[in-house]
Design a protein around this motif. Sequence first.
Motif, PDB file in Angstrom:
ATOM      1  N   ILE A   8       0.913  -1.173   0.001  1.00  0.00           N
ATOM      2  CA  ILE A   8       0.101   0.043   0.285  1.00  0.00           C
ATOM      3  C   ILE A   8       0.914   1.310  -0.015  1.00  0.00           C
ATOM      4  O   ILE A   8       0.620   2.256  -0.696  1.00  0.00           O
ATOM      5  CB  ILE A   8      -0.838  -0.089   1.415  1.00  0.00           C
ATOM      6  CG1 ILE A   8      -1.972  -1.155   1.016  1.00  0.00           C
ATOM      7  CG2 ILE A   8      -1.569   1.203   1.503  1.00  0.00           C
ATOM      8  CD1 ILE A   8      -2.988  -1.667   2.088  1.00  0.00           C
ATOM      9  N   THR A   9       2.021   1.257   0.571  1.00  0.00           N
ATOM     10  CA  THR A   9       2.900   2.357   0.553  1.00  0.00           C
ATOM     11  C   THR A   9       4.094   2.150  -0.273  1.00  0.00           C
ATOM     12  O   THR A   9       5.054   2.951  -0.432  1.00  0.00           O
ATOM     13  CB  THR A   9       3.458   2.559   2.039  1.00  0.00           C
ATOM     14  OG1 THR A   9       4.240   1.303   2.350  1.00  0.00           O
ATOM     15  CG2 THR A   9       2.482   2.623   2.946  1.00  0.00           C
ATOM     16  N   ASN A  24       4.487  -4.429 -10.257  1.00  0.00           N
ATOM     17  CA  ASN A  24       3.522  -3.903  -9.159  1.00  0.00           C
ATOM     18  C   ASN A  24       2.014  -4.493  -9.302  1.00  0.00           C
ATOM     19  O   ASN A  24       1.478  -4.868  -8.319  1.00  0.00           O
ATOM     20  CB  ASN A  24       3.728  -2.332  -8.948  1.00  0.00           C
ATOM     21  CG  ASN A  24       4.807  -1.759  -8.696  1.00  0.00           C
ATOM     22  OD1 ASN A  24       5.733  -2.477  -8.109  1.00  0.00           O
ATOM     23  ND2 ASN A  24       5.015  -0.676  -8.738  1.00  0.00           N
ATOM     24  N   PHE A  28       0.163  -6.446  -6.426  1.00  0.00           N
ATOM     25  CA  PHE A  28      -1.221  -5.906  -5.749  1.00  0.00           C
ATOM     26  C   PHE A  28      -2.229  -7.015  -5.961  1.00  0.00           C
ATOM     27  O   PHE A  28      -2.925  -7.488  -5.386  1.00  0.00           O
ATOM     28  CB  PHE A  28      -1.551  -4.553  -6.730  1.00  0.00           C
ATOM     29  CG  PHE A  28      -0.696  -3.441  -6.412  1.00  0.00           C
ATOM     30  CD1 PHE A  28       0.057  -3.383  -5.018  1.00  0.00           C
ATOM     31  CD2 PHE A  28      -0.551  -2.680  -7.221  1.00  0.00           C
ATOM     32  CE1 PHE A  28       0.874  -2.295  -5.037  1.00  0.00           C
ATOM     33  CE2 PHE A  28       0.313  -1.208  -7.273  1.00  0.00           C
ATOM     34  CZ  PHE A  28       0.948  -1.390  -6.024  1.00  0.00           C
ATOM     35  N   ALA A  43      -7.623  -0.412  -0.756  1.00  0.00           N
ATOM     36  CA  ALA A  43      -6.318   0.305  -0.725  1.00  0.00           C
ATOM     37  C   ALA A  43      -5.549  -0.312  -2.000  1.00  0.00           C
ATOM     38  O   ALA A  43      -4.975   0.265  -2.845  1.00  0.00           O
ATOM     39  CB  ALA A  43      -5.506   0.373   0.315  1.00  0.00           C
ATOM     40  N   LEU A  44      -5.472  -1.644  -1.953  1.00  0.00           N
ATOM     41  CA  LEU A  44      -4.730  -2.109  -3.002  1.00  0.00           C
ATOM     42  C   LEU A  44      -5.567  -2.105  -4.336  1.00  0.00           C
ATOM     43  O   LEU A  44      -4.809  -1.842  -5.360  1.00  0.00           O
ATOM     44  CB  LEU A  44      -4.834  -3.911  -2.627  1.00  0.00           C
ATOM     45  CG  LEU A  44      -3.884  -4.461  -1.670  1.00  0.00           C
ATOM     46  CD1 LEU A  44      -4.106  -5.767  -1.180  1.00  0.00           C
ATOM     47  CD2 LEU A  44      -2.421  -4.128  -1.920  1.00  0.00           C
ATOM     48  N   ARG A  47      -4.112   1.216  -5.439  1.00  0.00           N
ATOM     49  CA  ARG A  47      -2.815   1.082  -6.009  1.00  0.00           C
ATOM     50  C   ARG A  47      -2.552   0.562  -7.363  1.00  0.00           C
ATOM     51  O   ARG A  47      -2.091   0.981  -8.460  1.00  0.00           O
ATOM     52  CB  ARG A  47      -1.844   0.437  -4.923  1.00  0.00           C
ATOM     53  CG  ARG A  47      -1.927   1.158  -3.486  1.00  0.00           C
ATOM     54  CD  ARG A  47      -1.516   2.367  -3.465  1.00  0.00           C
ATOM     55  NE  ARG A  47       0.186   2.200  -3.539  1.00  0.00           N
ATOM     56  CZ  ARG A  47       0.937   3.268  -3.961  1.00  0.00           C
ATOM     57  NH1 ARG A  47       0.334   4.371  -4.261  1.00  0.00           N
ATOM     58  NH2 ARG A  47       2.254   2.820  -3.771  1.00  0.00           N
ATOM     59  N   ALA A  50      -3.949   2.895  -9.836  1.00  0.00           N
ATOM     60  CA  ALA A  50      -2.861   3.908  -9.902  1.00  0.00           C
ATOM     61  C   ALA A  50      -1.841   3.246 -11.107  1.00  0.00           C
ATOM     62  O   ALA A  50      -1.587   4.114 -11.871  1.00  0.00           O
ATOM     63  CB  ALA A  50      -2.190   4.718  -8.705  1.00  0.00           C
ATOM     64  N   CYS A  51      -1.383   2.268 -10.757  1.00  0.00           N
ATOM     65  CA  CYS A  51      -0.332   1.884 -11.909  1.00  0.00           C
ATOM     66  C   CYS A  51      -1.035   1.494 -13.235  1.00  0.00           C
ATOM     67  O   CYS A  51      -0.169   1.834 -14.143  1.00  0.00           O
ATOM     68  CB  CYS A  51       0.076   0.246 -11.170  1.00  0.00           C
ATOM     69  SG  CYS A  51       1.741   0.411 -10.192  1.00  0.00           S
TER      70      CYS A  51
END
Length: 145
Positions: A8-9, A24, A28, A43-44, A47, A50-51
């Motif tokens: 997540i970070t 990534n 995920f 959250a995953l 992410r 976003a990728c």
Amino acid sequence: MSMTDSLITLPFNHATNFTELANNCERFTDALVDCEQRAHKMALYGRLYACLNLLQPTLLDPVPDALKASLTVKELPSRVPAFEPECDQLGRYCQEITQMLMNGSLPRQSEIVMEDLLCELVSYFADTLKAPRWLQTDEGTITIG
């Protein structure tokens, strides 16, 4: 810190190369399979999204010179990427996407993308179901695959 927390970070941005972004995405989705906490799952998904957003505009770009060496081999790999779900799984994918589209709750742009995906999956599904399964030879009939 758990594996999910570290994912997540995990830092990445527009300058991250496409192969690392692809790694990534795999990380995920692998974590999503085992994730049971709703907040971590969301959250995953965020992410992953976003990728994918960073990857999308670059997919048709030429491979940067700095990455060519890492994508060059001396022998063809024994395995190449292929989409080969079991027919029952593929059928479920088609059913679920159809159900989502029937619900009419998707934004129009998402609906268009899901319709395209459904068409591709149904075509692949139908081709899979209608594909030859046996080969007639001089020695008799043999199973293909």
